[in-house]
Each structure stands twice: as structure tokens, then as C-alpha cells.
Motif scaffolding. Structure first.
Motif, PDB file in Angstrom:
ATOM      1  N   ARG A  51      74.951   7.593  29.692  1.00 37.84           N
ATOM      2  CA  ARG A  51      75.990   8.257  29.812  1.00 37.84           C
ATOM      3  C   ARG A  51      75.867   9.460  28.901  1.00 37.84           C
ATOM      4  N   THR A  52      74.549   9.755  28.213  1.00 43.10           N
ATOM      5  CA  THR A  52      74.232  10.942  27.299  1.00 43.10           C
ATOM      6  C   THR A  52      73.637  12.078  28.399  1.00 43.10           C
ATOM      7  N   LYS A  53      74.117  12.999  28.807  1.00 44.01           N
ATOM      8  CA  LYS A  53      73.722  14.140  29.718  1.00 44.01           C
ATOM      9  C   LYS A  53      73.676  15.417  28.982  1.00 44.01           C
ATOM     10  N   PRO A  54      72.544  16.152  29.144  1.00 37.52           N
ATOM     11  CA  PRO A  54      71.387  15.957  29.723  1.00 37.52           C
ATOM     12  C   PRO A  54      70.246  15.634  28.825  1.00 37.52           C
ATOM     13  N   ARG A  55      70.704  15.244  27.575  1.00 39.73           N
ATOM     14  CA  ARG A  55      69.681  15.225  26.468  1.00 39.73           C
ATOM     15  C   ARG A  55      68.812  13.855  26.810  1.00 39.73           C
ATOM     16  N   LEU A  56      69.321  12.625  27.005  1.00 40.31           N
ATOM     17  CA  LEU A  56      68.376  11.441  27.275  1.00 40.31           C
ATOM     18  C   LEU A  56      68.284  11.303  28.384  1.00 40.31           C
ATOM     19  N   HIS A  57      68.488  12.164  29.546  1.00 41.88           N
ATOM     20  CA  HIS A  57      68.192  11.974  30.931  1.00 41.88           C
ATOM     21  C   HIS A  57      66.778  12.552  31.342  1.00 41.88           C
ATOM     22  N   THR A  58      65.680  11.903  30.788  1.00 42.30           N
ATOM     23  CA  THR A  58      64.479  12.508  30.771  1.00 42.30           C
ATOM     24  C   THR A  58      63.529  11.251  31.539  1.00 42.30           C
ATOM     25  N   ILE A  59      62.366  11.565  31.831  1.00 41.90           N
ATOM     26  CA  ILE A  59      61.320  10.640  32.191  1.00 41.90           C
ATOM     27  C   ILE A  59      61.063   9.456  31.209  1.00 41.90           C
ATOM     28  N   ARG A  60      61.086  10.325  29.779  1.00 36.33           N
ATOM     29  CA  ARG A  60      60.579   9.300  28.880  1.00 36.33           C
ATOM     30  C   ARG A  60      61.663   8.205  28.370  1.00 36.33           C
ATOM     31  N   HIS A  61      63.012   8.734  28.527  1.00 37.39           N
ATOM     32  CA  HIS A  61      64.008   7.645  28.306  1.00 37.39           C
ATOM     33  C   HIS A  61      64.208   6.693  29.496  1.00 37.39           C
ATOM     34  N   LEU A  62      63.883   7.107  30.721  1.00 38.90           N
ATOM     35  CA  LEU A  62      63.624   6.285  31.856  1.00 38.90           C
ATOM     36  C   LEU A  62      62.805   5.217  31.619  1.00 38.90           C
ATOM     37  N   LEU A  63      61.505   5.526  31.133  1.00 36.47           N
ATOM     38  CA  LEU A  63      60.466   4.592  30.801  1.00 36.47           C
ATOM     39  C   LEU A  63      61.003   3.617  29.669  1.00 36.47           C
ATOM     40  N   ILE A  64      61.661   4.124  28.825  1.00 39.79           N
ATOM     41  CA  ILE A  64      62.394   3.303  27.549  1.00 39.79           C
ATOM     42  C   ILE A  64      63.331   2.195  28.142  1.00 39.79           C
ATOM     43  N   CYS A  65      64.028   2.797  29.091  1.00 35.74           N
ATOM     44  CA  CYS A  65      64.999   1.676  29.642  1.00 35.74           C
ATOM     45  C   CYS A  65      64.540   0.538  30.484  1.00 35.74           C
ATOM     46  N   ASN A  66      63.300   1.203  31.025  1.00 33.90           N
ATOM     47  CA  ASN A  66      62.438   0.004  31.693  1.00 33.90           C
ATOM     48  C   ASN A  66      61.896  -1.111  30.845  1.00 33.90           C
ATOM     49  N   THR A  67      61.399  -0.526  29.775  1.00 29.49           N
ATOM     50  CA  THR A  67      61.103  -1.557  28.575  1.00 29.49           C
ATOM     51  C   THR A  67      62.198  -2.508  28.069  1.00 29.49           C
ATOM     52  N   CYS A  68      63.372  -1.962  28.088  1.00 28.99           N
ATOM     53  CA  CYS A  68      64.547  -2.504  27.663  1.00 28.99           C
ATOM     54  C   CYS A  68      64.999  -3.596  28.751  1.00 28.99           C
ATOM     55  N   ILE A  69      64.605  -3.468  29.836  1.00 28.20           N
ATOM     56  CA  ILE A  69      64.970  -4.290  31.093  1.00 28.20           C
ATOM     57  C   ILE A  69      63.952  -5.435  31.235  1.00 28.20           C
ATOM     58  N   ALA A  70      62.798  -5.142  30.659  1.00 32.81           N
ATOM     59  CA  ALA A  70      61.850  -5.992  30.479  1.00 32.81           C
ATOM     60  C   ALA A  70      61.989  -6.822  29.318  1.00 32.81           C
ATOM     61  N   SER A  71      62.578  -6.438  28.325  1.00 28.94           N
ATOM     62  CA  SER A  71      62.952  -7.136  27.064  1.00 28.94           C
ATOM     63  C   SER A  71      63.899  -8.077  27.251  1.00 28.94           C
ATOM     64  N   ILE A  72      64.926  -7.551  27.873  1.00 25.22           N
ATOM     65  CA  ILE A  72      66.165  -8.422  28.397  1.00 25.22           C
ATOM     66  C   ILE A  72      65.762  -9.597  29.022  1.00 25.22           C
ATOM     67  N   PHE A  73      64.676  -9.531  29.980  1.00 29.69           N
ATOM     68  CA  PHE A  73      64.209 -10.529  31.005  1.00 29.69           C
ATOM     69  C   PHE A  73      63.529 -11.366  30.011  1.00 29.69           C
ATOM     70  N   TYR A  74      62.651 -10.858  29.085  1.00 26.14           N
ATOM     71  CA  TYR A  74      61.937 -11.553  28.048  1.00 26.14           C
ATOM     72  C   TYR A  74      62.613 -12.475  27.229  1.00 26.14           C
ATOM     73  N   CYS A  75      63.701 -12.031  26.667  1.00 22.83           N
ATOM     74  CA  CYS A  75      64.554 -12.982  25.614  1.00 22.83           C
ATOM     75  C   CYS A  75      65.420 -13.842  26.760  1.00 22.83           C
ATOM     76  N   LEU A  76      65.917 -13.596  28.105  1.00 21.49           N
ATOM     77  CA  LEU A  76      66.517 -14.545  28.712  1.00 21.49           C
ATOM     78  C   LEU A  76      65.715 -15.745  29.189  1.00 21.49           C
ATOM     79  N   MET A  77      64.318 -15.480  29.554  1.00 18.51           N
ATOM     80  CA  MET A  77      63.384 -16.368  29.741  1.00 18.51           C
ATOM     81  C   MET A  77      63.067 -17.274  28.644  1.00 18.51           C
ATOM     82  N   GLN A  78      63.109 -16.597  27.415  1.00 21.84           N
ATOM     83  CA  GLN A  78      62.757 -17.560  26.208  1.00 21.84           C
ATOM     84  C   GLN A  78      63.798 -18.750  25.763  1.00 21.84           C
TER      85      GLN A  78
END
Length: 319
Positions: A51-78
Motif C-alpha cells: 500500500r505504500t507507494k513509491p517508498r516501499l515499492h522497491t526490489i529490496r522490499h519485494l525480497l523482504i515480502c518473499n521472506t515474510c511469505i516463507a516465514s508464514i509458511f514456516y509458522c503454519l507448518m510448525q
């Protein structure tokens, strides 16, 4: 006499079994609670970035979101594994246990390798940013993320191909320590490979920054390298926090202390919560966005703005 001894032994076994079950219930409930907090933090970060444009619409934050998705998957599996351990003890299928182990190992490698993707991205920016512009585009990073998830799907396949994982009452579906080769594979494939690669990338960029300081002919390039080093340092800090959650489990594998095993169940998800908190703290743009959001919600209107409204209401009352 024998009857009394048998009765006492049976009573002690029942008491011990009840105590173990209660310990598992408490520990797994605490861990699931931390997992829920971690999922909420991850979703908050993803929503803020979207929702935060354009400050957080960067490649770095895209990769942070990818890590967040992986963390959600991790917590759900545990949490799923804890649910089977506590609420479904009658599910004794070895095949089901292998698949639970597969998804558990997949979630672990997904989280850790997501940091490797971030490190490779900083390497692209540092080394190839000026010569190969395609490497620092959103398209190339979407390809990297796709490769990341393909790798983490393939890596844990030995968990279901072999029969090393099987149902053990009162224990999670991990590879038993007696299967030395498989345990070494899990340590190397899920942990050491990514950690070694991130370390090599960190050292390389650090040496590059050091050379740039010594030959300060291009100050703009030196500042850019310094920024790469700062981001990479944050990656290492977050990865170290995440990995520290497995220390009690490693101690358990070496010493067989049940306390470390129970503690490891909690630290798995607790360190994910810490990692997400430090993600917000260490990322400057994300930190500013959260601070502005909190300040905006708690902002109090000045008296000069409120006073005319009060006078208008009084005049309407008098009339």
C-alpha cells in the motif's frame, strides 16, 4: 507384594505420561502463540509494502515480502506439526509423518534460502549494477524468487523418498539422529550451504567497500557500496536471529536433554517474531512508514482547530 509393586509402577508410568503430555501441551501452545504473532507481523509488513507507494515499492522490499511469505509458511507448518503431536496422537502413519517432515524441512529451507536471495541481489547491485542492468530489474528478481521456491521444493525430497522418517510417539517428525548421513544432509542442505554463500558474499562486498575507501576517486560509487554493505549486514543479523532458534534442538541432538527439546519447540517460532521486529527496526524505509502510521493514528488535533467547532455548536444551541 508383586501386585503392589506392579500397581505402583503403573501409577508412576501414568503420572509420567500425563506430565509429558502436559509439558508438550504447554510448550506447543506457547510456540503456536508466537507463530500467530509472527504471521500477523508478516502480514502487516506485506500490506504496508503493497500500500505504500513509491517508498516501499522497491526490489529490496519485494525480497523482504518473499521472506515474510516463507516465514508464514514456516509458522503454519510448525503449528500443524504441533497439532498432530498434541491433538492427533492416534495418527501413527509413517507415510503421513514423512510428509509432515518434508513440509517442515521445506519451510525451514524456504526461510533460510530467502536470505540468500537477498544477499545475491545485493551482490548484483554491487558488482553488475552498472554493466548489466537486467540483473537489477524486477523481472530478474521474480525469476530468482521462482528459482528459490523450486529449490526449496526439491531439497527436502529425501524426507519422502527414504524411510528414515517414521512415526515416533511423543516426538516431532524429524530425521532421527541415528541416520547420520541424512542428518548431515539436512544440516548441509538446509543450513550450511546458504550460510556459507551469504558469508562469502558479505566478505566480498566488504572487501569491495574497503578498496573503494582506499581509492576514493568515485565517491558516489563508494557511497553506493556502503549502502550495499549496510543492507547485507542487516541480512546477516536477521539470518543469525532466525538460525539461533535451532540452537536448543542442536544441543538436544548432542546431549539428549528433554528440556532442550522442549525449549527448541518454543524458540523455533519465538525467533521468527524477533526477526520480524528487527526487520522493521533495521529497514529504514519500513521503520519510517510504521512510525508515520502510528503517529498519524495517535495524532491529537490542536486546540485552535477544535475551538471553532465548539463555538459553532454553542451558537447553534443558543439559537
Amino acid at each position: 507384594m508383586n501386585s503392589t509393586t506392579t500397581t505402583t509402577t503403573t501409577s508412576n508410568n501414568i503420572t509420567t505420561s500425563f506430565t509429558d503430555a502436559l509439558s508438550y501441551y504447554i510448550v506447543c501452545s506457547i510456540s503456536a502463540g508466537f507463530g500467530l504473532i509472527a504471521i500477523i507481523l508478516c502480514l502487516m509488513i506485506i500490506i504496508l509494502v503493497k500500500r505504500t507507494k513509491p517508498r516501499l515499492h522497491t526490489i529490496r522490499h519485494l525480497l523482504i515480502c518473499n521472506t515474510c511469505i516463507a516465514s508464514i509458511f514456516y509458522c503454519l507448518m510448525q503449528s500443524l506439526n504441533y497439532a498432530f503431536l498434541i491433538f492427533l496422537p492416534g495418527e501413527t502413519s509413517d507415510v503421513g509423518c514423512r510428509w509432515r517432515g518434508y513440509f517442515a524441512y521445506m519451510s525451514i529451507s524456504a526461510s533460510i534460502y530467502s536470505y540468500l536471495v537477498q544477499a545475491v541481489s545485493r551482490l548484483f547491485y554491487s558488482v553488475s549494477g552498472t554493466k548489466h542492468q537486467k540483473l537489477i530489474t524486477f523481472k530478474s528478481h521474480y525469476i530468482m524468487i521462482s528459482i528459490h521456491w523450486l529449490v526449496v521444493i526439491i531439497l527436502p525430497l529425501p524426507s519422502v523418498i527414504t524411510t528414515d522418517i517414521y512415526f515416533r510417539p511423543g516426538l516431532l517428525c524429524w530425521v532421527p539422529f541415528k541416520h547420520t548421513l541424512h542428518v548431515l544432509y539436512t544440516v548441509c542442505a538446509y543450513y550450511l550451504t546458504s550460510i556459507i554463500c551469504i558469508t562469502i558474499i558479505y566478505v566480498y562486498i566488504y572487501l569491495r567497500v574497503k578498496r573503494a575507501r582506499q581509492h576514493a576517486a568515485n565517491m558516489l560509487h563508494a557511497l553506493h557500496d556502503k549502502r550495499d554493505l549496510e543492507v547485507l549486514r542487516n541480512i546477516v543479523i536477521l539470518l543469525a536471529i532466525y538460525i539461533s532458534g535451532g540452537i536448543p534442538t542442536i544441543i538436544f541432538l548432542v546431549s539428549s536433554l528433554e528440556t532442550c527439546y522442549l525449549l527448541g519447540i518454543v524458540t523455533f517460532t519465538f525467533t521468527v517474531v524477533l526477526e520480524k521486529i528487527f526487520t522493521i527496526i533495521l529497514d529504514r524505509d519500513l521503520r519510517i512508514t510504521v512510525r508515520e502510521l502510528i503517529w498519524h493514528k495517535n495524532r491529537v488535533l490542536p486546540f485552535a482547530v477544535i475551538q471553532p467547532t465548539i463555538r459553532y455548536d454553542l451558537d447553534r444551541t443558543r439559537s
